[in-house]
Design a protein around this motif. Structure first.
Motif, PDB file in Angstrom:
ATOM      1  N   VAL A  44       0.843  -1.197   0.000  1.00 22.36           N
ATOM      2  CA  VAL A  44       0.000   0.000   0.000  1.00 22.36           C
ATOM      3  C   VAL A  44       0.877   1.246   0.000  1.00 22.36           C
ATOM      4  N   VAL A  45       0.594   2.158  -0.925  1.00 18.70           N
ATOM      5  CA  VAL A  45       1.345   3.391  -1.071  1.00 18.70           C
ATOM      6  C   VAL A  45       0.680   4.476  -0.219  1.00 18.70           C
ATOM      7  N   GLU A  46       1.496   5.217   0.526  1.00 18.58           N
ATOM      8  CA  GLU A  46       0.945   6.337   1.296  1.00 18.58           C
ATOM      9  C   GLU A  46       0.429   7.386   0.320  1.00 18.58           C
ATOM     10  N   SER A  47      -0.757   7.918   0.634  1.00 19.17           N
ATOM     11  CA  SER A  47      -1.356   8.874  -0.283  1.00 19.17           C
ATOM     12  C   SER A  47      -2.389   9.720   0.447  1.00 19.17           C
ATOM     13  N   SER A  48      -2.749  10.826  -0.189  1.00 17.12           N
ATOM     14  CA  SER A  48      -3.777  11.716   0.345  1.00 17.12           C
ATOM     15  C   SER A  48      -4.471  12.393  -0.830  1.00 17.12           C
ATOM     16  N   VAL A  49      -5.472  13.206  -0.526  1.00 16.95           N
ATOM     17  CA  VAL A  49      -6.160  13.930  -1.599  1.00 16.95           C
ATOM     18  C   VAL A  49      -5.183  14.869  -2.295  1.00 16.95           C
ATOM     19  N   THR A  50      -4.351  15.555  -1.530  1.00 23.90           N
ATOM     20  CA  THR A  50      -3.425  16.524  -2.122  1.00 23.90           C
ATOM     21  C   THR A  50      -2.187  15.873  -2.724  1.00 23.90           C
ATOM     22  N   GLU A 107      -1.222   2.095  -8.575  1.00 25.83           N
ATOM     23  CA  GLU A 107      -0.625   1.855  -7.269  1.00 25.83           C
ATOM     24  C   GLU A 107      -1.742   1.562  -6.269  1.00 25.83           C
ATOM     25  N   ARG A 108      -1.456   0.698  -5.314  1.00 25.32           N
ATOM     26  CA  ARG A 108      -2.457   0.276  -4.329  1.00 25.32           C
ATOM     27  C   ARG A 108      -2.471   1.259  -3.155  1.00 25.32           C
ATOM     28  N   VAL A 109      -3.660   1.773  -2.847  1.00 24.47           N
ATOM     29  CA  VAL A 109      -3.822   2.712  -1.743  1.00 24.47           C
ATOM     30  C   VAL A 109      -4.839   2.155  -0.759  1.00 24.47           C
ATOM     31  N   GLY A 110      -4.845   2.665   0.453  1.00 20.46           N
ATOM     32  CA  GLY A 110      -5.816   2.164   1.402  1.00 20.46           C
ATOM     33  C   GLY A 110      -5.843   2.926   2.700  1.00 20.46           C
ATOM     34  N   ALA A 111      -6.911   2.688   3.465  1.00 21.01           N
ATOM     35  CA  ALA A 111      -7.095   3.257   4.799  1.00 21.01           C
ATOM     36  C   ALA A 111      -8.189   2.475   5.495  1.00 21.01           C
ATOM     37  N   ASP A 112      -8.025   2.278   6.796  1.00 16.02           N
ATOM     38  CA  ASP A 112      -9.049   1.646   7.629  1.00 16.02           C
ATOM     39  C   ASP A 112      -9.521   0.285   7.113  1.00 16.02           C
ATOM     40  N   GLY A 113      -8.596  -0.544   6.641  1.00 17.71           N
ATOM     41  CA  GLY A 113      -8.940  -1.903   6.224  1.00 17.71           C
ATOM     42  C   GLY A 113      -9.583  -2.021   4.853  1.00 17.71           C
ATOM     43  N   THR A 114      -9.592  -0.943   4.098  1.00 18.65           N
ATOM     44  CA  THR A 114     -10.139  -0.957   2.735  1.00 18.65           C
ATOM     45  C   THR A 114      -9.050  -0.465   1.789  1.00 18.65           C
ATOM     46  N   GLU A 115      -8.866  -1.166   0.682  1.00 21.72           N
ATOM     47  CA  GLU A 115      -7.830  -0.791  -0.271  1.00 21.72           C
ATOM     48  C   GLU A 115      -8.390  -0.796  -1.681  1.00 21.72           C
ATOM     49  N   LEU A 116      -7.768  -0.021  -2.550  1.00 23.66           N
ATOM     50  CA  LEU A 116      -8.155  -0.023  -3.962  1.00 23.66           C
ATOM     51  C   LEU A 116      -6.965   0.296  -4.830  1.00 23.66           C
ATOM     52  N   GLU A 117      -7.111  -0.050  -6.093  1.00 18.85           N
ATOM     53  CA  GLU A 117      -6.098   0.244  -7.105  1.00 18.85           C
ATOM     54  C   GLU A 117      -6.818   0.592  -8.397  1.00 18.85           C
ATOM     55  N   VAL A 118      -6.596   1.789  -8.902  1.00 19.39           N
ATOM     56  CA  VAL A 118      -7.258   2.234 -10.128  1.00 19.39           C
ATOM     57  C   VAL A 118      -6.645   1.503 -11.318  1.00 19.39           C
ATOM     58  N   TRP A 119      -7.499   0.874 -12.132  1.00 17.74           N
ATOM     59  CA  TRP A 119      -7.047   0.182 -13.341  1.00 17.74           C
ATOM     60  C   TRP A 119      -7.177   1.078 -14.554  1.00 17.74           C
ATOM     61  N   SER A 120      -8.316   1.740 -14.663  1.00 14.97           N
ATOM     62  CA  SER A 120      -8.527   2.630 -15.802  1.00 14.97           C
ATOM     63  C   SER A 120      -9.651   3.589 -15.480  1.00 14.97           C
ATOM     64  N   SER A 121      -9.755   4.622 -16.281  1.00 15.46           N
ATOM     65  CA  SER A 121     -10.838   5.580 -16.083  1.00 15.46           C
ATOM     66  C   SER A 121     -11.314   6.085 -17.435  1.00 15.46           C
ATOM     67  N   ILE A 122     -12.558   6.511 -17.449  1.00 18.49           N
ATOM     68  CA  ILE A 122     -13.142   7.102 -18.652  1.00 18.49           C
ATOM     69  C   ILE A 122     -13.679   8.461 -18.228  1.00 18.49           C
ATOM     70  N   VAL A 123     -13.060   9.510 -18.718  1.00 19.46           N
ATOM     71  CA  VAL A 123     -13.430  10.868 -18.325  1.00 19.46           C
ATOM     72  C   VAL A 123     -13.646  11.685 -19.583  1.00 19.46           C
ATOM     73  N   PRO A 124     -14.811  12.167 -19.883  1.00 17.94           N
ATOM     74  CA  PRO A 124     -16.116  11.767 -19.365  1.00 17.94           C
ATOM     75  C   PRO A 124     -16.566  10.445 -19.991  1.00 17.94           C
ATOM     76  N   ASP A 125     -17.582   9.837 -19.382  1.00 19.39           N
ATOM     77  CA  ASP A 125     -18.077   8.544 -19.861  1.00 19.39           C
ATOM     78  C   ASP A 125     -19.519   8.696 -20.331  1.00 19.39           C
ATOM     79  N   GLU A 126     -19.668   9.016 -21.591  1.00 22.03           N
ATOM     80  CA  GLU A 126     -21.006   9.206 -22.146  1.00 22.03           C
ATOM     81  C   GLU A 126     -21.794   7.900 -22.228  1.00 22.03           C
ATOM     82  N   SER A 127     -21.109   6.762 -22.265  1.00 27.78           N
ATOM     83  CA  SER A 127     -21.801   5.477 -22.365  1.00 27.78           C
ATOM     84  C   SER A 127     -22.466   5.063 -21.044  1.00 27.78           C
ATOM     85  N   ALA A 128     -22.064   5.652 -19.932  1.00 29.21           N
ATOM     86  CA  ALA A 128     -22.656   5.296 -18.635  1.00 29.21           C
ATOM     87  C   ALA A 128     -24.147   5.626 -18.587  1.00 29.21           C
ATOM     88  N   ALA A 129     -24.572   6.610 -19.343  1.00 30.08           N
ATOM     89  CA  ALA A 129     -25.984   7.006 -19.354  1.00 30.08           C
ATOM     90  C   ALA A 129     -26.881   5.868 -19.842  1.00 30.08           C
TER      91      ALA A 129
END
Length: 172
Positions: free
Chosen positions: A39-45, A52-74
């Motif tokens: 787990v990599v230390e991280s914050s909002v700023t 990279e794997r991030v986490g706090a309070d027993g919950t962790e996540l790792e971003v694989w990909s993003s779609i910005v903006p995602d018109e297909s979500a509608a």
């Protein structure tokens, strides 16, 4: 002749004991690393980079990909509110406690340019997924974001509303 056989048997026995002694050395130290070590230390700023794997309070996540903006979500989630756009993030997620589900650990999207912005995740699934501790799950989460904040460089996904366990949507 008998003394030769005895001598050979003695040599074989001593060799066997020496080899057995070599084979019974102390247990090797574990080579695997625990999940907490990755787990990599991280914050909002100072968010971690996507991947990279991030986490706090027993919950962790790792971003694989993003779609910005995602018109297909509608197509799945309906049109976003007036002045908003959908942003979709694919993440791997882990929990350390039993009895948690994807809904319990839904991430929060925040902006580094607007401290007041925070968006809860919306699932494109119609069922809640129970999670087993220390197992990896991949989820797709969508967020409604005001059009003026839709920028992958400034959006940060966090494990909760706190200041730790945050990841950028872009790899460095």
């Amino acid at each position: 002749m008998r003394s030769r056989s005895t001598a050979l048997l003695s040599i074989a026995a001593v060799s066997g004991l020496l080899l057995a002694g070599c084979a019974s050395t102390a247990d090797p130290e574990p080579t695997s690393t625990s999940a907490a070590d990755s787990v990599v230390e991280s914050s909002v700023t100072e968010p971690a980079a996507a991947g990279e794997r991030v986490g706090a309070d027993g919950t962790e996540l790792e971003v694989w990909s993003s779609i910005v903006p995602d018109e297909s979500a509608a197509a799945t989630l309906d049109e976003p509110a007036e002045g908003n756009q959908w942003v979709t993030v694919n993440v791997a997620q882990w929990v350390s406690e039993k009895g948690r589900s994807d809904v319990d650990v839904a991430p929060v999207l925040r902006s580094t340019t607007d401290d007041s912005f925070s968006a809860g995740a919306v699932s494109q699934r119609s069922v809640e997924v129970p999670m087993t501790p220390e197992k990896s799950y991949t989820f797709v989460w969508s967020f409604q974001v005001p059009e003026d904040l839709v920028d992958a460089e400034t959006l940060v996904v966090c494990v909760g509303s706190g200041d730790e366990g945050c990841s950028s949507l872009v790899a460095e």
